[in-house]
Design a protein around this motif. Sequence first.
Motif, PDB file in Angstrom:
ATOM      1  N   PRO A 228      34.312  33.349  33.144  1.00 25.79           N
ATOM      2  CA  PRO A 228      32.892  33.138  32.819  1.00 25.79           C
ATOM      3  C   PRO A 228      32.437  31.697  33.036  1.00 25.79           C
ATOM      4  O   PRO A 228      31.279  31.457  33.364  1.00 25.79           O
ATOM      5  N   VAL A 229      33.341  30.745  32.888  1.00 25.98           N
ATOM      6  CA  VAL A 229      32.986  29.345  33.150  1.00 25.98           C
ATOM      7  C   VAL A 229      32.658  29.175  34.627  1.00 25.98           C
ATOM      8  O   VAL A 229      31.647  28.561  34.983  1.00 25.98           O
ATOM      9  N   ALA A 230      33.496  29.737  35.477  1.00 19.39           N
ATOM     10  CA  ALA A 230      33.263  29.623  36.921  1.00 19.39           C
ATOM     11  C   ALA A 230      31.950  30.268  37.315  1.00 19.39           C
ATOM     12  O   ALA A 230      31.193  29.714  38.121  1.00 19.39           O
ATOM     13  N   VAL A 231      31.639  31.421  36.722  1.00 17.45           N
ATOM     14  CA  VAL A 231      30.440  32.169  37.119  1.00 17.45           C
ATOM     15  C   VAL A 231      29.172  31.533  36.556  1.00 17.45           C
ATOM     16  O   VAL A 231      28.207  31.298  37.286  1.00 17.45           O
ATOM     17  N   THR A 232      29.147  31.239  35.264  1.00 14.90           N
ATOM     18  CA  THR A 232      27.900  30.781  34.636  1.00 14.90           C
ATOM     19  C   THR A 232      27.652  29.289  34.802  1.00 14.90           C
ATOM     20  O   THR A 232      26.530  28.880  35.056  1.00 14.90           O
ATOM     21  N   VAL A 233      28.678  28.499  34.656  1.00 15.71           N
ATOM     22  CA  VAL A 233      28.480  27.048  34.688  1.00 15.71           C
ATOM     23  C   VAL A 233      28.561  26.511  36.116  1.00 15.71           C
ATOM     24  O   VAL A 233      27.736  25.697  36.526  1.00 15.71           O
ATOM     25  N   LEU A 234      29.539  26.977  36.865  1.00 22.27           N
ATOM     26  CA  LEU A 234      29.774  26.414  38.194  1.00 22.27           C
ATOM     27  C   LEU A 234      29.220  27.277  39.318  1.00 22.27           C
ATOM     28  O   LEU A 234      29.383  26.954  40.484  1.00 22.27           O
ATOM     29  N   GLU A 235      28.607  28.399  38.959  1.00 23.31           N
ATOM     30  CA  GLU A 235      27.941  29.291  39.901  1.00 23.31           C
ATOM     31  C   GLU A 235      28.850  29.790  41.028  1.00 23.31           C
ATOM     32  O   GLU A 235      28.438  29.931  42.169  1.00 23.31           O
ATOM     33  N   VAL A 236      30.098  30.088  40.668  1.00 20.75           N
ATOM     34  CA  VAL A 236      31.026  30.716  41.607  1.00 20.75           C
ATOM     35  C   VAL A 236      30.696  32.205  41.636  1.00 20.75           C
ATOM     36  O   VAL A 236      30.305  32.779  40.619  1.00 20.75           O
ATOM     37  N   ASP A 237      30.841  32.841  42.794  1.00 21.32           N
ATOM     38  CA  ASP A 237      30.605  34.275  42.909  1.00 21.32           C
ATOM     39  C   ASP A 237      31.491  35.024  41.907  1.00 21.32           C
ATOM     40  O   ASP A 237      32.691  34.741  41.794  1.00 21.32           O
ATOM     41  N   GLY A 238      30.898  35.953  41.181  1.00 19.36           N
ATOM     42  CA  GLY A 238      31.623  36.697  40.151  1.00 19.36           C
ATOM     43  C   GLY A 238      32.814  37.466  40.680  1.00 19.36           C
ATOM     44  O   GLY A 238      33.864  37.533  40.036  1.00 19.36           O
ATOM     45  N   GLY A 239      32.661  38.055  41.861  1.00 16.59           N
ATOM     46  CA  GLY A 239      33.778  38.794  42.459  1.00 16.59           C
ATOM     47  C   GLY A 239      34.951  37.893  42.801  1.00 16.59           C
ATOM     48  O   GLY A 239      36.105  38.229  42.557  1.00 16.59           O
ATOM     49  N   THR A 240      34.626  36.732  43.350  1.00 20.82           N
ATOM     50  CA  THR A 240      35.673  35.775  43.707  1.00 20.82           C
ATOM     51  C   THR A 240      36.389  35.266  42.459  1.00 20.82           C
ATOM     52  O   THR A 240      37.623  35.234  42.409  1.00 20.82           O
ATOM     53  N   ALA A 241      35.605  34.869  41.457  1.00 14.94           N
ATOM     54  CA  ALA A 241      36.205  34.361  40.216  1.00 14.94           C
ATOM     55  C   ALA A 241      37.048  35.441  39.541  1.00 14.94           C
ATOM     56  O   ALA A 241      38.154  35.168  39.065  1.00 14.94           O
ATOM     57  N   GLY A 242      36.531  36.653  39.506  1.00 11.33           N
ATOM     58  CA  GLY A 242      37.275  37.748  38.880  1.00 11.33           C
ATOM     59  C   GLY A 242      38.550  38.075  39.620  1.00 11.33           C
ATOM     60  O   GLY A 242      39.597  38.309  39.007  1.00 11.33           O
ATOM     61  N   LEU A 243      38.474  38.090  40.939  1.00  8.42           N
ATOM     62  CA  LEU A 243      39.645  38.409  41.745  1.00  8.42           C
ATOM     63  C   LEU A 243      40.725  37.337  41.602  1.00  8.42           C
ATOM     64  O   LEU A 243      41.891  37.647  41.341  1.00  8.42           O
ATOM     65  N   VAL A 244      40.320  36.075  41.755  1.00  3.64           N
ATOM     66  CA  VAL A 244      41.292  34.982  41.710  1.00  3.64           C
ATOM     67  C   VAL A 244      41.834  34.786  40.290  1.00  3.64           C
ATOM     68  O   VAL A 244      43.042  34.885  40.044  1.00  3.64           O
ATOM     69  N   CYS A 245      40.943  34.506  39.352  1.00  5.30           N
ATOM     70  CA  CYS A 245      41.386  34.198  37.989  1.00  5.30           C
ATOM     71  C   CYS A 245      41.925  35.447  37.277  1.00  5.30           C
ATOM     72  O   CYS A 245      42.955  35.381  36.600  1.00  5.30           O
ATOM     73  N   GLY A 246      41.232  36.567  37.448  1.00  2.45           N
ATOM     74  CA  GLY A 246      41.711  37.800  36.824  1.00  2.45           C
ATOM     75  C   GLY A 246      43.048  38.233  37.392  1.00  2.45           C
ATOM     76  O   GLY A 246      43.944  38.664  36.648  1.00  2.45           O
ATOM     77  N   GLY A 247      43.185  38.101  38.701  1.00  2.00           N
ATOM     78  CA  GLY A 247      44.461  38.449  39.335  1.00  2.00           C
ATOM     79  C   GLY A 247      45.600  37.574  38.841  1.00  2.00           C
ATOM     80  O   GLY A 247      46.696  38.065  38.540  1.00  2.00           O
ATOM     81  N   LEU A 248      45.342  36.278  38.736  1.00  2.00           N
ATOM     82  CA  LEU A 248      46.377  35.370  38.233  1.00  2.00           C
ATOM     83  C   LEU A 248      46.712  35.651  36.769  1.00  2.00           C
ATOM     84  O   LEU A 248      47.876  35.549  36.369  1.00  2.00           O
ATOM     85  N   ALA A 249      45.713  36.023  35.976  1.00  2.00           N
ATOM     86  CA  ALA A 249      45.973  36.365  34.568  1.00  2.00           C
ATOM     87  C   ALA A 249      46.886  37.583  34.479  1.00  2.00           C
ATOM     88  O   ALA A 249      47.833  37.604  33.680  1.00  2.00           O
ATOM     89  N   VAL A 250      46.614  38.587  35.290  1.00  2.00           N
ATOM     90  CA  VAL A 250      47.463  39.788  35.299  1.00  2.00           C
ATOM     91  C   VAL A 250      48.880  39.443  35.754  1.00  2.00           C
ATOM     92  O   VAL A 250      49.861  39.894  35.157  1.00  2.00           O
ATOM     93  N   VAL A 251      48.993  38.605  36.778  1.00  2.00           N
ATOM     94  CA  VAL A 251      50.313  38.209  37.259  1.00  2.00           C
ATOM     95  C   VAL A 251      51.071  37.438  36.175  1.00  2.00           C
ATOM     96  O   VAL A 251      52.282  37.622  36.001  1.00  2.00           O
ATOM     97  N   CYS A 252      50.378  36.594  35.422  1.00  2.00           N
ATOM     98  CA  CYS A 252      51.022  35.867  34.318  1.00  2.00           C
ATOM     99  C   CYS A 252      51.628  36.835  33.305  1.00  2.00           C
ATOM    100  O   CYS A 252      52.773  36.664  32.870  1.00  2.00           O
ATOM    101  N   VAL A 253      50.861  37.853  32.934  1.00  2.00           N
ATOM    102  CA  VAL A 253      51.347  38.826  31.957  1.00  2.00           C
ATOM    103  C   VAL A 253      52.544  39.593  32.527  1.00  2.00           C
ATOM    104  O   VAL A 253      53.552  39.793  31.829  1.00  2.00           O
ATOM    105  N   LEU A 254      52.443  40.006  33.781  1.00  2.00           N
ATOM    106  CA  LEU A 254      53.560  40.723  34.407  1.00  2.00           C
ATOM    107  C   LEU A 254      54.807  39.846  34.491  1.00  2.00           C
ATOM    108  O   LEU A 254      55.917  40.298  34.199  1.00  2.00           O
ATOM    109  N   MET A 255      54.630  38.585  34.880  1.00  2.00           N
ATOM    110  CA  MET A 255      55.771  37.676  34.991  1.00  2.00           C
ATOM    111  C   MET A 255      56.424  37.421  33.643  1.00  2.00           C
ATOM    112  O   MET A 255      57.643  37.257  33.570  1.00  2.00           O
TER     113      MET A 255
END
Length: 112
Positions: free
Chosen positions: A28-55
Amino acid sequence: MSATPNPARRLLATVLACEAIVIALAIPVAVTVLEVDGGTAGLVCGGLAVVCVLMAGLLRFPWAVPAGTVLQVLIIATGFMVPTMFFLGAVFGALWATGIWMGHKAGSSATR
């Protein structure tokens, strides 16, 4: 008789779990404050969060620590999207390195 669990592995898993929360909160910081595309932020950050949990769950395998180290570099690289992640990624990277150091220290003292 089961082997005694390595406390460093527990520390590394905790680092990854906390890191998953922090990287997910960067979306949400990337999307609202820094105006990063929501799909990009979700894919990159969300993907890394999932990988962290799996690892965190895969740390029982010998290849997981080097893979987790690569993951630390990728999380630091998210600083190009959310600049604060350069700092937070470095903090988590230092915690990761400390966990590896503790693991080596625990391993060497167990062989004495």
